[in-house]
Design a protein around this motif. Structure first.
Motif, PDB file in Angstrom:
ATOM      1  N   ARG A  84      18.701  -8.574   9.926  1.00 33.82           N
ATOM      2  CA  ARG A  84      19.078  -9.795  10.657  1.00 33.82           C
ATOM      3  C   ARG A  84      19.243 -10.992   9.721  1.00 33.82           C
ATOM      4  NH1 ARG A  84      14.628  -8.765  14.459  1.00 33.82           N
ATOM      5  NH2 ARG A  84      15.391  -6.979  15.599  1.00 33.82           N
ATOM      6  N   ARG A  85      18.602 -10.915   8.564  1.00 34.82           N
ATOM      7  CA  ARG A  85      18.725 -12.000   7.580  1.00 34.82           C
ATOM      8  C   ARG A  85      19.684 -11.631   6.450  1.00 34.82           C
ATOM      9  NH1 ARG A  85      12.945 -15.121   6.922  1.00 34.82           N
ATOM     10  NH2 ARG A  85      12.228 -14.858   9.055  1.00 34.82           N
ATOM     11  N   GLY A  86      20.347 -10.494   6.581  1.00 35.56           N
ATOM     12  CA  GLY A  86      21.356 -10.111   5.596  1.00 35.56           C
ATOM     13  C   GLY A  86      20.855  -9.266   4.444  1.00 35.56           C
ATOM     14  N   TYR A  87      19.661  -8.697   4.558  1.00 36.86           N
ATOM     15  CA  TYR A  87      19.096  -7.873   3.491  1.00 36.86           C
ATOM     16  C   TYR A  87      19.244  -6.399   3.838  1.00 36.86           C
ATOM     17  CZ  TYR A  87      16.948 -12.362   2.518  1.00 36.86           C
ATOM     18  OH  TYR A  87      16.746 -13.702   2.271  1.00 36.86           O
ATOM     19  N   ASP A  88      19.671  -5.618   2.864  1.00 38.05           N
ATOM     20  CA  ASP A  88      19.918  -4.200   3.048  1.00 38.05           C
ATOM     21  C   ASP A  88      18.807  -3.374   2.416  1.00 38.05           C
ATOM     22  OD1 ASP A  88      21.007  -1.678   3.385  1.00 38.05           O
ATOM     23  OD2 ASP A  88      22.599  -1.969   1.910  1.00 38.05           O
ATOM     24  N   MET A  89      18.132  -2.584   3.224  1.00 39.26           N
ATOM     25  CA  MET A  89      17.055  -1.732   2.724  1.00 39.26           C
ATOM     26  C   MET A  89      17.468  -0.259   2.704  1.00 39.26           C
ATOM     27  SD  MET A  89      13.905  -3.702   4.616  1.00 39.26           S
ATOM     28  CE  MET A  89      12.547  -2.926   3.758  1.00 39.26           C
ATOM     29  N   ALA A  90      18.728   0.016   3.057  1.00 35.62           N
ATOM     30  CA  ALA A  90      19.210   1.393   3.073  1.00 35.62           C
ATOM     31  C   ALA A  90      19.105   1.999   1.680  1.00 35.62           C
ATOM     32  CB  ALA A  90      20.654   1.448   3.548  1.00 35.62           C
ATOM     33  N   GLY A  91      18.730   3.227   1.623  1.00 40.86           N
ATOM     34  CA  GLY A  91      18.639   3.927   0.349  1.00 40.86           C
ATOM     35  C   GLY A  91      17.287   3.791  -0.327  1.00 40.86           C
ATOM     36  N   GLN A  92      16.455   2.859   0.112  1.00 43.34           N
ATOM     37  CA  GLN A  92      15.122   2.734  -0.481  1.00 43.34           C
ATOM     38  C   GLN A  92      14.223   3.857   0.028  1.00 43.34           C
ATOM     39  OE1 GLN A  92      13.135  -1.048  -0.353  1.00 43.34           O
ATOM     40  NE2 GLN A  92      15.049  -2.178  -0.477  1.00 43.34           N
ATOM     41  N   ARG A  93      13.399   4.361  -0.852  1.00 42.34           N
ATOM     42  CA  ARG A  93      12.427   5.385  -0.485  1.00 42.34           C
ATOM     43  C   ARG A  93      11.097   5.017  -1.116  1.00 42.34           C
ATOM     44  NH1 ARG A  93      15.601   5.881   2.663  1.00 42.34           N
ATOM     45  NH2 ARG A  93      16.860   7.647   3.282  1.00 42.34           N
ATOM     46  N   ALA A  94      10.034   5.230  -0.366  1.00 43.46           N
ATOM     47  CA  ALA A  94       8.698   4.881  -0.846  1.00 43.46           C
ATOM     48  C   ALA A  94       8.317   5.748  -2.040  1.00 43.46           C
ATOM     49  CB  ALA A  94       7.681   5.069   0.275  1.00 43.46           C
ATOM     50  N   ARG A  95       7.640   5.096  -2.963  1.00 39.63           N
ATOM     51  CA  ARG A  95       7.076   5.804  -4.104  1.00 39.63           C
ATOM     52  C   ARG A  95       5.765   5.125  -4.465  1.00 39.63           C
ATOM     53  NH1 ARG A  95       7.318   3.954  -9.265  1.00 39.63           N
ATOM     54  NH2 ARG A  95       8.374   1.990  -9.631  1.00 39.63           N
ATOM     55  N   MET A  98       0.822  -1.193   0.000  1.00 40.34           N
ATOM     56  CA  MET A  98       0.000   0.000   0.000  1.00 40.34           C
ATOM     57  C   MET A  98       0.863   1.253   0.000  1.00 40.34           C
ATOM     58  SD  MET A  98      -3.224  -0.568   2.450  1.00 40.34           S
ATOM     59  CE  MET A  98      -4.431  -1.768   2.076  1.00 40.34           C
ATOM     60  N   GLY A  99       1.547   1.493   1.120  1.00 42.65           N
ATOM     61  CA  GLY A  99       2.331   2.714   1.252  1.00 42.65           C
ATOM     62  C   GLY A  99       3.795   2.563   0.891  1.00 42.65           C
ATOM     63  N   ASN A 100       4.227   1.325   0.595  1.00 40.88           N
ATOM     64  CA  ASN A 100       5.598   1.061   0.155  1.00 40.88           C
ATOM     65  C   ASN A 100       6.624   1.291   1.257  1.00 40.88           C
ATOM     66  OD1 ASN A 100       7.969   2.261  -2.265  1.00 40.88           O
ATOM     67  ND2 ASN A 100       7.365   0.148  -1.978  1.00 40.88           N
ATOM     68  N   ILE A 101       6.271   0.879   2.494  1.00 44.62           N
ATOM     69  CA  ILE A 101       7.255   0.991   3.578  1.00 44.62           C
ATOM     70  C   ILE A 101       7.498  -0.322   4.324  1.00 44.62           C
ATOM     71  CG2 ILE A 101       6.950   3.476   3.955  1.00 44.62           C
ATOM     72  CD1 ILE A 101       5.282   2.670   6.497  1.00 44.62           C
ATOM     73  N   CYS A 102       6.705  -1.354   4.069  1.00 46.00           N
ATOM     74  CA  CYS A 102       6.904  -2.632   4.768  1.00 46.00           C
ATOM     75  C   CYS A 102       7.137  -3.790   3.799  1.00 46.00           C
ATOM     76  CB  CYS A 102       5.713  -2.959   5.679  1.00 46.00           C
ATOM     77  SG  CYS A 102       5.586  -1.941   7.152  1.00 46.00           S
ATOM     78  N   ARG A 103       6.054  -4.305   3.247  1.00 43.00           N
ATOM     79  CA  ARG A 103       6.161  -5.530   2.444  1.00 43.00           C
ATOM     80  C   ARG A 103       6.905  -5.340   1.131  1.00 43.00           C
ATOM     81  NH1 ARG A 103      -0.113  -6.921   2.464  1.00 43.00           N
ATOM     82  NH2 ARG A 103      -0.129  -4.673   2.171  1.00 43.00           N
ATOM     83  N   SER A 104       6.527  -4.351   0.355  1.00 36.89           N
ATOM     84  CA  SER A 104       7.150  -4.166  -0.966  1.00 36.89           C
ATOM     85  C   SER A 104       8.641  -3.872  -0.881  1.00 36.89           C
ATOM     86  CB  SER A 104       6.433  -3.067  -1.749  1.00 36.89           C
ATOM     87  OG  SER A 104       5.136  -3.486  -2.082  1.00 36.89           O
ATOM     88  N   PRO A 105       9.079  -2.948  -0.002  1.00 38.80           N
ATOM     89  CA  PRO A 105      10.529  -2.750   0.065  1.00 38.80           C
ATOM     90  C   PRO A 105      11.262  -3.968   0.628  1.00 38.80           C
ATOM     91  CG  PRO A 105       9.409  -1.312   1.634  1.00 38.80           C
ATOM     92  CD  PRO A 105       8.355  -1.976   0.808  1.00 38.80           C
ATOM     93  N   THR A 106      10.587  -4.740   1.470  1.00 37.80           N
ATOM     94  CA  THR A 106      11.194  -5.989   1.946  1.00 37.80           C
ATOM     95  C   THR A 106      11.382  -6.937   0.767  1.00 37.80           C
ATOM     96  OG1 THR A 106      10.232  -5.754   4.161  1.00 37.80           O
ATOM     97  CG2 THR A 106      10.901  -7.967   3.483  1.00 37.80           C
ATOM     98  N   ALA A 107      10.341  -7.080  -0.051  1.00 40.39           N
ATOM     99  CA  ALA A 107      10.440  -7.949  -1.225  1.00 40.39           C
ATOM    100  C   ALA A 107      11.520  -7.445  -2.182  1.00 40.39           C
ATOM    101  CB  ALA A 107       9.091  -8.038  -1.933  1.00 40.39           C
ATOM    102  N   GLU A 108      11.595  -6.138  -2.361  1.00 44.38           N
ATOM    103  CA  GLU A 108      12.633  -5.582  -3.234  1.00 44.38           C
ATOM    104  C   GLU A 108      14.023  -5.950  -2.720  1.00 44.38           C
ATOM    105  OE1 GLU A 108      14.546  -1.307  -4.651  1.00 44.38           O
ATOM    106  OE2 GLU A 108      12.541  -1.299  -3.749  1.00 44.38           O
ATOM    107  N   SER A 133       9.498   8.386   2.046  1.00 40.23           N
ATOM    108  CA  SER A 133       9.918   7.859   3.348  1.00 40.23           C
ATOM    109  C   SER A 133      10.774   6.607   3.191  1.00 40.23           C
ATOM    110  CB  SER A 133       8.695   7.498   4.197  1.00 40.23           C
ATOM    111  OG  SER A 133       7.917   8.635   4.466  1.00 40.23           O
ATOM    112  N   ALA A 134      11.653   6.416   4.156  1.00 43.44           N
ATOM    113  CA  ALA A 134      12.435   5.187   4.226  1.00 43.44           C
ATOM    114  C   ALA A 134      11.520   4.046   4.668  1.00 43.44           C
ATOM    115  CB  ALA A 134      13.577   5.351   5.225  1.00 43.44           C
ATOM    116  N   PRO A 135      11.920   2.805   4.410  1.00 36.38           N
ATOM    117  CA  PRO A 135      11.122   1.679   4.897  1.00 36.38           C
ATOM    118  C   PRO A 135      10.959   1.723   6.421  1.00 36.38           C
ATOM    119  CG  PRO A 135      12.704   0.914   3.283  1.00 36.38           C
ATOM    120  CD  PRO A 135      13.058   2.347   3.598  1.00 36.38           C
ATOM    121  N   ASP A 136       9.885   1.125   6.892  1.00 36.97           N
ATOM    122  CA  ASP A 136       9.604   1.045   8.317  1.00 36.97           C
ATOM    123  C   ASP A 136      10.841   0.506   9.046  1.00 36.97           C
ATOM    124  OD1 ASP A 136       8.695  -0.606  10.769  1.00 36.97           O
ATOM    125  OD2 ASP A 136       6.898   0.557  10.270  1.00 36.97           O
ATOM    126  N   PRO A 137      11.244   1.141  10.149  1.00 36.44           N
ATOM    127  CA  PRO A 137      12.438   0.680  10.873  1.00 36.44           C
ATOM    128  C   PRO A 137      12.359  -0.784  11.312  1.00 36.44           C
ATOM    129  CG  PRO A 137      11.746   2.824  11.689  1.00 36.44           C
ATOM    130  CD  PRO A 137      10.682   2.356  10.744  1.00 36.44           C
TER     131      PRO A 137
END
Length: 152
Positions: free
Chosen positions: A53-64, A1-11, A41-45
């Motif tokens: 914790r699983r080795g995935y980097d979400m730094a630099g992602q911004r919601a769109r 929906m807002g591109n801060i939880c599931r979608s950026p995690t999947a990305e 906005s950055a992904p949800d903290p």
């Protein structure tokens, strides 16, 4: 929906797996929301912490928000749940409707039709989202890298 939880995690999960397989020049990964709630906005903290914790980097992602050009630009557009899939179907031109699917179509072993929104829940929800996304990304990559059948 807002591109801060599931979608950026999947990305981040898919990007990580694509890089590990050496497919970065062939597979582009992006995420966007169906709503403009958190644009910029950055992904949800919590998403970031669980992913890290699983080795995935979400730094630099911004919601769109999904843009009309996305439907033509991408070969596959995956929604996390039926409500977002319906919203995408409403916005998508007829010639690109076949690109729209649920992410969970590629990870049926978990027995879920949707990736639930963890936003209002606790840590277990973010872990479940990661489990579902990892499985679906593995399934999608297995399908994308499967050798083509020989011509008949």
């Amino acid at each position: 929906m807002g591109n801060i939880c599931r979608s950026p995690t999947a990305e981040s999960v898919m990007r990580h797996k694509v890089l590990a397989l050496g497919l970065a020049s062939q597979v582009q990964v992006d995420s966007a929301g169906t709503h403009a709630y958190h644009v910029g906005s950055a992904p949800d903290p919590r998403s970031q912490a669980h992913a890290a914790r699983r080795g995935y980097d979400m730094a630099g992602q911004r919601a769109r928000q999904v843009a009309p050009a996305d439907f033509a630009r991408h070969d596959l557009i995956l929604a996390m749940d039926r409500a977002n899939l319906a919203r995408l179907r409403q916005a998508c031109p007829a010639q690109h409707q076949s690109k729209l699917h649920l992410l969970t179509e590629y990870g049926p072993q978990q027995g879920r039709v949707e990736v639930p929104d963890p936003y209002e829940g606790g840590a277990a929800g973010f872990e479940q989202v990661l489990d579902l996304i990892e499985e679906a990304c593995d399934g999608l990559l297995a399908q994308l890298t499967r050798p083509a059948p020989p011509p008949a």
